[in-house]
Design a protein around this motif. Structure first.
Motif, PDB file in Angstrom:
ATOM      1  N   GLN A   1       0.754  -1.407  -0.006  1.00 14.82           N
ATOM      2  CA  GLN A   1      -0.111  -0.112  -0.008  1.00 14.82           C
ATOM      3  C   GLN A   1       0.736   1.256  -0.124  1.00 14.82           C
ATOM      4  N   ASP A   2       2.225   1.157   0.757  1.00 11.44           N
ATOM      5  CA  ASP A   2       2.875   2.592   0.657  1.00 11.44           C
ATOM      6  C   ASP A   2       3.508   2.845  -0.886  1.00 11.44           C
TER       7      ASP A   2
ATOM      8  N   ASN B   1      -2.263   7.910  -1.066  1.00  8.67           N
ATOM      9  CA  ASN B   1      -1.858   7.772   0.212  1.00  8.67           C
ATOM     10  C   ASN B   1      -1.415   8.984   0.755  1.00  8.67           C
TER      11      ASN B   1
ATOM     12  N   ASP C   1      -1.491  10.785   3.331  1.00  9.73           N
ATOM     13  CA  ASP C   1      -0.833  10.837   4.637  1.00  9.73           C
ATOM     14  C   ASP C   1       0.464  10.114   4.757  1.00  9.73           C
TER      15      ASP C   1
ATOM     16  N   ASN D   1       1.487   6.836   4.690  1.00 13.08           N
ATOM     17  CA  ASN D   1       1.358   5.771   5.802  1.00 13.08           C
ATOM     18  C   ASN D   1       2.225   4.780   5.174  1.00 13.08           C
TER      19      ASN D   1
ATOM     20  N   THR E   1      -4.186   2.862   3.726  1.00 10.58           N
ATOM     21  CA  THR E   1      -4.103   4.227   3.139  1.00 10.58           C
ATOM     22  C   THR E   1      -5.695   4.243   2.359  1.00 10.58           C
ATOM     23  N   TYR E   2      -6.077   5.510   1.673  1.00  5.22           N
ATOM     24  CA  TYR E   2      -7.284   5.623   1.439  1.00  5.22           C
ATOM     25  C   TYR E   2      -7.662   4.608   0.394  1.00  5.22           C
TER      26      TYR E   2
ATOM     27  N   THR F   1      -6.498   1.349   0.457  1.00  6.67           N
ATOM     28  CA  THR F   1      -6.697   0.079   0.874  1.00  6.67           C
ATOM     29  C   THR F   1      -8.039   0.134   1.924  1.00  6.67           C
TER      30      THR F   1
END
Lengths: 185, 571
Positions: B86-87, B92, B94, B96, B127-128, B130
């Protein structure tokens, strides 16, 4: 299993588009019409954003109405409760200390007048509210520091009480403090 | 305080008043009658065509289960990959980080099985992308899986003798297009107008009135909060779930979310009676389940509004009730009500911190999950209840000296063995898991895991044991709530509860579907004077007694070590 794999794959793809793409976009589009246009409702003083209407803030200064203890110190990047058990001796000690601190900062108030929520941490760590009783018990302190008539302050609190038909009556601490600052001017 | 209790009663009545018509609607949808959402038919036909599904094709119980398990395995792989990368993926704001392997394993299983253990906090652990593509997506499809399994069982019960449970793909698709998605849209819009964020903007930074600089996490949460309740998944956008003032801004949204999580499980009970044309059977089930709710709810509300006796001794004003871990806008009564609703229904969302509930309230929450059939999760609640029914049929049969029968079919050794296996399984997973965890805390406190066993527990003594017992109860029941003080993001908890989640989900689905599939295949025996009627109130009470005895025998010793001992220590 092979017979079922292809429909599974295709069905998954279809529903990802429907549920993870289209559905949130639809809600975001409707959200544009709401107060705060879906970004969270903010409060401003002289055109400057000072906070979110629904997110509690830390007030440590005696001249402000104070909110509840918070396990995350009102840092809304995260959220948490204390998760302390009712039987935990360390926790009981923490509550005792909070009571003592409250009494020091609010001379003339007795223990029996301290509402439980002022010495217990909220679930989210961001609780924006206190009860009307918790606001009233702080009036004497604030009146003395700000040199305002206590009756005027009590009226201000009364004006900010949000009655609910079934739920508890609440006072939004940030809104009350914004009004308090304006009262002084 | 009185108006708070009236509020709780009012919310329950509204739920029931909406669940009855919804149940009639659900029965119509799956029996193929015309409904107000008939305009969805072209969309559904389009989906079938694109996916190569022949909607008229019947499936026997083995084919039905194979289809269900195949698509679930696919979701596992898909979700796992998204979480560990996800990174590196978009959406994403923020910044994360990725989830670790063991955390991603736990997270994806948790949501695939319609649970929400969430050994991370939404603000920093996802993250948005996921949040929407894994969590929200799975909240829909896992709920639809449960509903589909139940409708398959309805189809088995409906006919005198049949081979077919219907077509899994069709039932699954309709569960989303006709039930979950349209109602979720309504709920999400209501939430948005009450302050739940919907925009894709990232974290905000502000200077507070007092002059501190703080960040505020946000994101398109409203859609997810709607379906997390409607589909009884419960996984929150933010770490503290529906205690968060953006996720649950006021008393109205609190009532809305309470109605949303209870309405589908309740409606399915009424749908059952209409669908298989045995309305009295569903009234009896509803009666038994509601009795179970009351037995757990009343003591909880009493303990929560009376407050913590140790704080009463300190001499403060505790008229608001036990406020540790609760939010002022909901109050003690509605928080106590939520804690029971979310545990009997297998939602697992919270609006207060269960770890700080009074000892016996915590026990009622655990009992709700241990039984897991008072209304229960989307679809699976009734499946669990049917297992108890099979056991009750067997025991009653022994008592009156007849061959046990259910709905005109002989219940034989194989079916009883399967049912008994499921009831024993949950006791084994919950107590075995808690015992294993307690062993590590006691004997291997210094193990070099991400959180050492010595630091797992947030509270000492009896309550510390309750934290571990609760976690395995929640995982096995696919509930997802927790005594969140537990330091559970490490390899032991991620893997062990992950296994409990899978077994606690799929066996209680596979077994009832298999039992009903087998029963439906047998010769139909017309009812006679000697038939034990399963739709009588006497039999309902018998089922209740079976639930009571099984649960008490299985779990009383463990509960005595945790919440009961804690209760007496602060009385």
């Amino acid at each position: 299993m092979k017979k079922y794999l292809l429909p599974s794959l295709k069905l998954t793809a279809v529903f990802i588009i429907l549920l993870a793409v289209l559905y949130p976009i639809l809600i975001a589009a409707v959200g544009k019409l709401t107060p705060g246009s879906g970004k969270g409702e903010t409060l401003t003083v002289n055109g400057k954003v000072v906070g979110y209407a629904n997110i509690g803030q830390k007030f440590t200064e005696d001249k402000y109405f104070q909110g509840r203890p918070s396990a995350v110190d009102y840092n809304a990047a995260g959220s948490a409760g204390s998760n302390k058990a009712p039987s935990n001796p360390d926790y009981i000690q923490i509550v005792k200390d909070r009571i003592d601190t409250f009494l020091v900062h609010n001379p003339g108030v007795t223990k029996a007048e301290i509402p439980a929520e002022m010495v217990t941490a909220s679930g989210s760590g961001l609780d924006p509210h206190i009860s009307p009783a918790a606001a009233r018990v702080q009036v004497k302190r604030i009146a003395a520091i700000r040199n305002i008539n206590a009756a005027a302050l009590t009226n201000l609190v009364k004006f900010h009480v949000n009655e609910s038909m079934f739920g508890p009556a609440t006072v939004n601490v940030l809104k009350l403090n914004i009004a308090l600052d304006q009262l002084k001017k | 305080m009185n108006n708070e209790i009236i509020g709780v009663i009012f919310i329950y009545i509204i739920t029931l008043a909406l669940a009855i018509p919804l149940g009639m609607y659900i029965a119509k949808v799956f029996s193929g009658q015309k409904t107000m959402l008939g305009f969805m038919a072209p969309v559904e036909n389009f989906i079938y065509r694109v996916c190569g599904i022949k909607p008229g094709e019947p499936m026997n119980w083995k084919q039905f289960l194979k289809a269900m398990l195949t698509i679930n395995m696919l979701w596992f792989v898909y979700g796992f990959l998204l979480l560990i990368f996800q990174d590196k993926l978009p959406m994403n704001p923020d910044g994360n980080p990725a989830q670790t392997g063991d955390l991603a394993f736990n997270t994806v299983i948790s949501f695939m099985v319609n649970c929400d253990l969430q050994h991370y906090s939404g603000e920093s652990g996802l993250t948005y992308l996921t949040q929407l593509f894994v969590i929200t997506f799975l909240q829909f499809v896992s709920a639809a899986t449960g509903i589909a399994a139940l409708i398959g069982v309805f189809n088995a019960l409906k006919e005198k003798t049949t081979n077919s449970l219907g077509n899994f793909w069709v039932i699954f698709t309709k569960s989303i297009t006709r039930i979950l998605l349209p109602i979720s849209i309504v709920i999400a819009v209501l939430l948005a107008f009450n302050g739940t964020p919907t925009s894709y903007d990232g974290k905000d930074s502000i200077v507070t009135l007092q002059g501190d600089t703080v960040s505020v996490s946000r994101g398109p949460a409203a859609g997810m909060v709607a379906v997390k309740h409607l589909g009884t998944n419960g996984g929150g956008w933010f770490g503290v779930n529906s205690a968060h003032p953006l996720e649950n801004p006021n008393y109205f949204t609190n009532a809305l979310e309470l109605v949303a999580q209870m309405i589908v499980p309740m409606a399915l009970i009424f749908a059952l009676g209409i669908y298989i044309k045995r309305r009295k059977f569903s009234y009896v089930i509803f009666g038994v389940m509601s009795l179970g709710l009351l037995c757990l709810l009343i003591p909880t509300i009493v303990y929560e509004i009376n407050g913590n006796p140790l704080l009463t001794q300190l001499g403060i004003d505790q008229t608001a009730g036990a406020m540790e871990g609760k939010e002022v806008r909901f109050g003690a009564a509605a928080s106590g009500y939520w804690s029971i609703v979310t545990t009997i229904i297998s939602t697992g969302s919270v609006n207060s911190m269960h770890d700080s509930s009074m000892p016996l309230s915590g026990m009622m929450q655990m009992l709700g999950m241990m039984v897991n059939a008072f209304y229960g999760g989307c679809g699976v609640g009734i499946l669990n209840y049917l297992i108890y029914v099979i056991i009750a049929v067997f025991i009653s049969g022994l008592m009156v000296g007849r061959t046990p029968e259910f709905m005109g079919h002989k219940v034989e050794a194989r079916e009883i063995k399967l049912a008994a296996f499921v009831t024993l399984l949950s006791a084994f997973l919950i107590k075995g898991g808690a015992a294993l965890a307690a062993y590590f805390v006691a004997h291997h406190a210094e193990m070099a895991w991400a959180v050492k066993p010595g630091s797992w527990l947030n509270n000492p003594s009896y309550h510390g044991f309750s934290e571990m017992l609760y976690e395995f109860t929640s995982a096995t029941a696919n509930n997802g709530s927790g005594f969140e003080g537990l330091g559970d993001n490490n390899i032991f908890w991620n893997i062990s509860t992950g296994i409990a989640l899978i077994l606690g989900r799929f066996l209680p689905i596979i077994v009832p579907v298999a039992i009903m599939g087998i029963l439906a295949n047998k010769k139909f025996i017309p009812e006679s004077a000697g038939t034990l009627r399963t739709d009588s109130w006497t039999f309902g009470l018998m089922t209740f007694a079976v639930i009571l005895i099984l649960t008490a025998l299985s779990f009383f010793p463990a509960l005595a070590l945790g919440p009961i001992a804690e209760y007496f220590s602060i009385k």
